[in-house]
Write a protein that holds these residues in place. Structure first.
Motif, PDB file in Angstrom:
ATOM      1  N   VAL A 265      -5.757  -3.266  -2.303  1.00  0.00           N
ATOM      2  CA  VAL A 265      -4.596  -3.961  -1.726  1.00  0.00           C
ATOM      3  C   VAL A 265      -5.008  -4.925  -0.610  1.00  0.00           C
TER       4      VAL A 265
ATOM      5  N   ALA B  21      -5.880   2.119  -3.724  1.00  0.00           N
ATOM      6  CA  ALA B  21      -4.982   1.266  -2.937  1.00  0.00           C
ATOM      7  C   ALA B  21      -5.625   0.843  -1.619  1.00  0.00           C
TER       8      ALA B  21
ATOM      9  N   PHE C 164       0.829  -1.209   0.000  1.00  0.00           N
ATOM     10  CA  PHE C 164       0.000   0.000   0.000  1.00  0.00           C
ATOM     11  C   PHE C 164       0.863   1.258   0.000  1.00  0.00           C
TER      12      PHE C 164
ATOM     13  N   PHE D 199     -10.040  -0.835   4.448  1.00  0.00           N
ATOM     14  CA  PHE D 199      -8.650  -1.222   4.698  1.00  0.00           C
ATOM     15  C   PHE D 199      -8.490  -1.776   6.114  1.00  0.00           C
TER      16      PHE D 199
END
Length: 431
Positions: A31, A27, A13, A297
Motif C-alpha cells: 500500500v 498491505a 491499509f 510502511f
C-alpha cells in the motif's frame, strides 16, 4: 497533495486488513509503495526510504525475535505452570474472575512500561486458561490491550520520554497533573473487564472442575518440562526483567544472550535445541516479518514527508476562534492518531507544531503534551499497526489483527475519553 496521499495510504491499509482482503504483511508493504509511486517518487528513492525504515525497526525486530524464543522456551520448560495452577485454583472456572485477573495482573506487570515484556509474561500465563475455559481469545487480547493503556503514561515509558524530550520539560510538570486521569482510566478498564467477564460468564457459565495443568499436556509437551530447573529459570527470568527495566544492557543484545542461555541450560543436547527452534520458528517468523514490513510502511510515510504534511494539514483545520479547544481536541483525537502516526512522527513531528500553535494562542504548550499522552501510543499502541508489539500481542493471543481492532477500538477510545474528562475536571488540560 502529500497530506491527502498520506491519509489515503492509512485509509486503504486499514480497509484492506479490516475487511481481510489481503494479509497484514502484504498491505504494510504494497500500500505505501503504490502511493509512493503515485506521489512521484522513483524506485531508487522509495528503496532508500524502505531501507531507512527497516534500519529503524531492526533493533526492535531482533528484540522480539529472541524475546519470543526466550519466553516460548520458558513456557516449554514449565516456568509458568505454578502461576497457571494458582490462578485456576483461585478463579475456580469463573470467566469473570479470569478476565478481571487478566486486567489486574497486566497493570501490575506493566508498571515497567515495557509492552513487549508485559505481553509475553501475561499471555504466556493466561492463554492456556482461556483455551481451557473456552473464553473468547479476543477478550484476552482486548483486555490486555486496554490494561496497558493507562499504565503506559508512566514517565519511564518510551512514549512519555518522547513527550518530555520534545517539550523540554520534566516529570512533575508533565506527568503529575495526569495522575487523576490515569486513575480514571484504570477504573474504566476494570469496568470494561467486568463487562466482558459478565458476558462470558453468561455465555459459558461457571465451570466446576479441578484443572490439573499437567494433565492437559501432551506427552511431547511433558518431555520438554524441566521441573528440576524451575528455580534457576525463575531467577534467570527475574534477572532478565530487572536488567531490562534498569537498561543495563541494550534490550536486543540482552534477549539474544538470554535466549541462548535458556536453550543451553535447559536443553544441552543439540537435537533438543533444534526441536525447540523448529517448534517456535513459525511464530518467530510471523512476528519478525510483520515488524520489518511495518518498518517499510513507516519508512515510506516518513521519507516521503507524508506524515509531516498530514500533521500540518490537521493543525490548519483548527479555526482561530476555537483555539482554546486545542488541548481538548488533541486529547480526544490522540488515541485514533495512533493509527496514523508512529510515536516518533507524532511526538517529534505533530506535537511541536501543536505546541507552537498553542503558544501563539496563549495556551500552555505542556497541556498539548499531557493531552497527547492520554491516547497517542499509550492507550493506542496495542491496536496500532505501526507498533511492533501490537503484532506480538495478536500473535501470542492467536487472533487476527483486524478482528482485534474491531473488537477493542471503541473501548480503547473510551479509555482516552474518560481520561480526557478527568483531565479537564482536574485542570491537567483546559478548554
Amino acid at each position: 497533495m502529500l497530506a491527502l496521499l498520506g491519509f489515503l495510504t492509512i485509509a486503504v491499509f486499514l480497509i484492506l486488513i479490516m475487511t481481510k482482503r489481503v494479509s497484514v504483511i502484504t498491505a504494510l508493504v504494497l500500500v505505501p509503495l503504490v502511493f509512493g509511486f503515485v506521489a512521484g517518487f522513483g524506485v531508487k528513492e522509495l528503496g532508500e526510504m524502505m531501507l531507512a525504515g527497516i534500519k529503524q525497526v531492526a533493533p526492535t525486530g531482533i528484540l522480539l525475535m529472541f524475546a519470543v524464543l526466550y519466553f516460548a522456551t520458558m513456557l516449554d520448560v514449565g516456568l509458568f505452570d505454578p502461576v497457571i495452577a494458582a490462578i485456576v485454583r483461585s478463579v475456580k472456572g469463573d470467566p469473570l474472575k479470569v478476565i478481571l485477573g487478566t486486567a489486574i495482573l497486566t497493570m501490575i506487570v506493566h508498571l515497567d512500561g515495557d509492552g513487549t515484556a508485559t505481553f509475553m509474561i501475561v499471555l504466556s500465563a493466561f492463554l492456556p486458561i482461556y483455551k481451557k475455559l473456552n473464553i473468547n481469545r479476543l477478550v484476552l487480547s482486548g483486555v490486555v490491550a486496554l490494561s496497558v493503556g493507562p499504565m503506559h503514561l508512566v514517565p519511564w515509558s518510551g512514549t512519555s520520554a518522547r513527550a518530555i524530550s520534545t517539550l523540554k520539560t520534566d516529570v512533575p510538570h508533565l506527568f503529575n497533573p495526569n495522575i487523576p486521569a490515569i486513575i480514571g482510566g484504570i477504573c474504566w478498564v476494570l469496568f470494561a473487564a467486568y463487562w466482558f467477564g459478565k458476558k462470558e460468564r453468561k455465555r459459558l457459565g461457571i465451570l466446576d472442575f479441578d484443572y490439573n495443568h499437567s494433565e492437559s499436556l501432551t506427552e511431547a509437551q511433558k518431555s520438554l518440562r524441566r521441573p528440576a530447573l524451575l528455580w534457576l529459570n525463575a531467577l534467570m527470568t527475574i534477572a532478565l526483567i530487572v536488567t531490562l527495566m534498569k537498561g543495563w544492557v541494550p534490550a536486543p543484545a540482552l534477549f539474544v544472550v538470554a535466549s541462548m542461555l535458556a536453550l543451553v541450560i535447559n536443553y544441552p543436547k543439540l537435537p533438543d535445541q533444534q526441536k525447540i527452534l523448529r517448534g517456535h520458528g513459525n511464530n518467530i517468523f510471523m512476528v519478525s516479518s510483520m515488524i520489518f514490513a511495518a518498518g517499510i510502511f513507516s519508512g515510506i510515510l516518513t521519507g516521503s514527508k507524508m506524515i509531516e504534511a498530514m500533521a500540518t494539514a490537521l493543525v490548519s483545520l483548527i479555526p482561530q476562534q476555537h483555539a482554546g479547544w486545542l488541548p481538548t481536541l488533541t486529547a480526544l483525537t490522540s488515541m485514533p492518531a495512533s493509527m496514523l502516526f508512529t510515536p516518533d512522527a507524532y511526538y517529534f513531528g505533530v506535537v511541536p507544531i501543536l505546541s507552537q500553535t498553542a503558544t501563539q494562542f496563549g495556551i500552555d504548550p505542556l497541556e498539548i503534551g499531557r493531552a497527547a499522552l492520554l491516547g497517542q501510543m499509550t492507550v493506542g499502541f496495542p491496536v496500532s499497526p505501526l507498533t511492533a508489539s501490537t503484532f506480538l500481542l495478536v500473535g501470542l493471543s492467536e487472533v487476527d489483527l483486524g478482528d482485534h481492532q474491531r473488537f477493542i477500538f471503541k473501548w480503547a477510545w473510551g479509555t482516552t475519553i474518560v481520561m480526557a474528562m478527568v483531565a479537564l475536571l482536574t485542570g491537567s488540560i483546559h478548554i
